[in-house]
Motif scaffolding. Sequence first.
Motif, PDB file in Angstrom:
ATOM      1  N   SER A   1       0.814  -1.222   0.000  1.00 58.68           N
ATOM      2  CA  SER A   1       0.000   0.000   0.000  1.00 58.68           C
ATOM      3  C   SER A   1       0.844   1.266   0.000  1.00 58.68           C
ATOM      4  CB  SER A   1      -0.929   0.013   1.219  1.00 58.68           C
ATOM      5  OG  SER A   1      -0.171   0.036   2.421  1.00 58.68           O
ATOM      6  N   GLN A   2       2.070   1.179   0.519  1.00 57.48           N
ATOM      7  CA  GLN A   2       2.950   2.347   0.580  1.00 57.48           C
ATOM      8  C   GLN A   2       4.363   1.943   0.228  1.00 57.48           C
ATOM      9  OE1 GLN A   2       2.952   4.432   4.341  1.00 57.48           O
ATOM     10  NE2 GLN A   2       4.620   5.805   3.747  1.00 57.48           N
ATOM     11  N   VAL A   3       4.972   2.681  -0.693  1.00 53.38           N
ATOM     12  CA  VAL A   3       6.349   2.403  -1.112  1.00 53.38           C
ATOM     13  C   VAL A   3       7.124   3.716  -1.115  1.00 53.38           C
ATOM     14  CG1 VAL A   3       7.856   1.564  -2.951  1.00 53.38           C
ATOM     15  CG2 VAL A   3       5.639   0.450  -2.556  1.00 53.38           C
ATOM     16  N   GLU A   4       8.257   3.732  -0.417  1.00 54.10           N
ATOM     17  CA  GLU A   4       9.133   4.898  -0.412  1.00 54.10           C
ATOM     18  C   GLU A   4      10.488   4.492  -0.966  1.00 54.10           C
ATOM     19  OE1 GLU A   4       7.998   7.814   0.370  1.00 54.10           O
ATOM     20  OE2 GLU A   4       6.089   7.178   1.253  1.00 54.10           O
ATOM     21  N   ALA A   5      11.096   5.384  -1.751  1.00 52.88           N
ATOM     22  CA  ALA A   5      12.405   5.114  -2.343  1.00 52.88           C
ATOM     23  C   ALA A   5      13.378   6.213  -1.947  1.00 52.88           C
ATOM     24  CB  ALA A   5      12.295   5.033  -3.868  1.00 52.88           C
ATOM     25  N   TYR A   6      14.630   5.816  -1.658  1.00 61.16           N
ATOM     26  CA  TYR A   6      15.626   6.769  -1.174  1.00 61.16           C
ATOM     27  C   TYR A   6      16.959   6.597  -1.898  1.00 61.16           C
ATOM     28  CZ  TYR A   6      12.343   7.015   2.735  1.00 61.16           C
ATOM     29  OH  TYR A   6      11.212   7.166   3.499  1.00 61.16           O
TER      30      TYR A   6
ATOM     31  N   GLU B   1      23.191   5.675  -7.611  1.00 59.29           N
ATOM     32  CA  GLU B   1      23.736   4.371  -7.980  1.00 59.29           C
ATOM     33  C   GLU B   1      23.093   3.229  -7.203  1.00 59.29           C
ATOM     34  OE1 GLU B   1      27.994   4.184  -8.208  1.00 59.29           O
ATOM     35  OE2 GLU B   1      28.139   6.224  -8.978  1.00 59.29           O
ATOM     36  N   ARG B   2      22.612   3.525  -6.006  1.00 60.12           N
ATOM     37  CA  ARG B   2      21.880   2.531  -5.210  1.00 60.12           C
ATOM     38  C   ARG B   2      20.599   3.174  -4.719  1.00 60.12           C
ATOM     39  NH1 ARG B   2      23.232  -2.216  -3.405  1.00 60.12           N
ATOM     40  NH2 ARG B   2      25.445  -1.827  -3.872  1.00 60.12           N
ATOM     41  N   ILE B   3      19.500   2.441  -4.825  1.00 63.03           N
ATOM     42  CA  ILE B   3      18.204   2.953  -4.375  1.00 63.03           C
ATOM     43  C   ILE B   3      17.654   1.993  -3.320  1.00 63.03           C
ATOM     44  CG2 ILE B   3      15.862   3.595  -5.046  1.00 63.03           C
ATOM     45  CD1 ILE B   3      16.911   4.117  -7.858  1.00 63.03           C
ATOM     46  N   HIS B   4      17.266   2.548  -2.185  1.00 63.98           N
ATOM     47  CA  HIS B   4      16.675   1.773  -1.090  1.00 63.98           C
ATOM     48  C   HIS B   4      15.156   1.947  -1.108  1.00 63.98           C
ATOM     49  CE1 HIS B   4      20.621   1.167   0.928  1.00 63.98           C
ATOM     50  NE2 HIS B   4      20.889   2.334   0.355  1.00 63.98           N
ATOM     51  N   PHE B   5      14.448   0.855  -0.878  1.00 62.99           N
ATOM     52  CA  PHE B   5      12.992   0.857  -0.853  1.00 62.99           C
ATOM     53  C   PHE B   5      12.475   0.427   0.512  1.00 62.99           C
ATOM     54  CE2 PHE B   5      14.121   0.416  -5.284  1.00 62.99           C
ATOM     55  CZ  PHE B   5      13.183   1.177  -5.961  1.00 62.99           C
ATOM     56  N   VAL B   6      11.449   1.116   0.961  1.00 63.33           N
ATOM     57  CA  VAL B   6      10.729   0.736   2.181  1.00 63.33           C
ATOM     58  C   VAL B   6       9.280   0.529   1.780  1.00 63.33           C
ATOM     59  CG1 VAL B   6      10.033   1.419   4.490  1.00 63.33           C
ATOM     60  CG2 VAL B   6      12.271   2.102   3.627  1.00 63.33           C
ATOM     61  N   CYS B   7       8.739  -0.650   2.122  1.00 61.72           N
ATOM     62  CA  CYS B   7       7.421  -1.043   1.632  1.00 61.72           C
ATOM     63  C   CYS B   7       6.540  -1.498   2.788  1.00 61.72           C
ATOM     64  CB  CYS B   7       7.536  -2.183   0.632  1.00 61.72           C
ATOM     65  SG  CYS B   7       8.886  -1.990  -0.543  1.00 61.72           S
ATOM     66  N   LEU B   8       5.335  -0.984   2.829  1.00 59.31           N
ATOM     67  CA  LEU B   8       4.352  -1.345   3.855  1.00 59.31           C
ATOM     68  C   LEU B   8       3.183  -2.064   3.197  1.00 59.31           C
ATOM     69  CD1 LEU B   8       4.282   1.972   5.917  1.00 59.31           C
ATOM     70  CD2 LEU B   8       5.795   0.004   6.205  1.00 59.31           C
ATOM     71  N   PRO B   9       2.704  -3.144   3.795  1.00 58.82           N
ATOM     72  CA  PRO B   9       1.598  -3.906   3.203  1.00 58.82           C
ATOM     73  C   PRO B   9       0.266  -3.167   3.313  1.00 58.82           C
ATOM     74  CG  PRO B   9       2.228  -4.852   5.310  1.00 58.82           C
ATOM     75  CD  PRO B   9       3.206  -3.743   5.033  1.00 58.82           C
TER      76      PRO B   9
END
Length: 244
Positions: free
Chosen positions: A218-223, A236-244
């Motif tokens: 339901s929620q995705v953040e990229a950093y 060069e590197r992307i981090h993702f945080v994902c919430l159901p």
Amino acid sequence: MYEDFAFIYDDLMADVDYEKWYFYILEMLNRFNREPKCVLEMACGTGNLSYYFAKDRFDLTCFDLSTDMLSVAYNKLSKFKNVTLLNQNMVDFRINKKFDLILAICDSINYILDESQLLETFRNVKKHLDKGGIFIFDINSYYKLKEIIGNNTFIEDTDDIFYIWQNYFDDEDNICQFYLTFFIKREKGNYRRFDEEHLEKAYKEEEICELLKNAGFSQVEAYHSFTFNKPSGESERIHFVCLP
């Protein structure tokens, strides 16, 4: 893949600060008000990040496809009673348990070369997440695989290891092929040679976000790498945080 490589992996990755990576994940958890107890690490490799979660007494399950990588991880983690090591695949892993936090670090997601399999992976992750859980992972960016690594050759010469890393980027399927030749110093000054071939798929940020959405997150953040800034075209590197 990784059969011989597993036993020199830590030497080659000596410049990676896994403790910094661990604290960055803790910052992410704090940012999203999560206090997980039960953690799953996918593609744990030789257990470099796993060590910090184990030391801080998280209930930790780790898996990897390579039994050789797992044997190295076992040597690091066997002293901890709160760790379970499994031999499983990211795409179709099955564990009779749900987790507060699921991790996949160090661009392991790029090794999934087919979008349908990546979607299956994300759906499987969501299925193994407990209510209120969180999924954190990173990728080598499209920019890095195409412009930095792709179609370039790198040479490294240390006291005991010499290797040549040749790369080819296929624009048709966005797959970067890594061809590595290693010479490992043995006793009496002799060297042993072995070769490795690795493939990573170059995914764009929007492609990953769309797949995560289709998997039910339901929620995705990229950093941008190790920050809380939005990724740029040259991240060069992307981090993702994902919430159901």
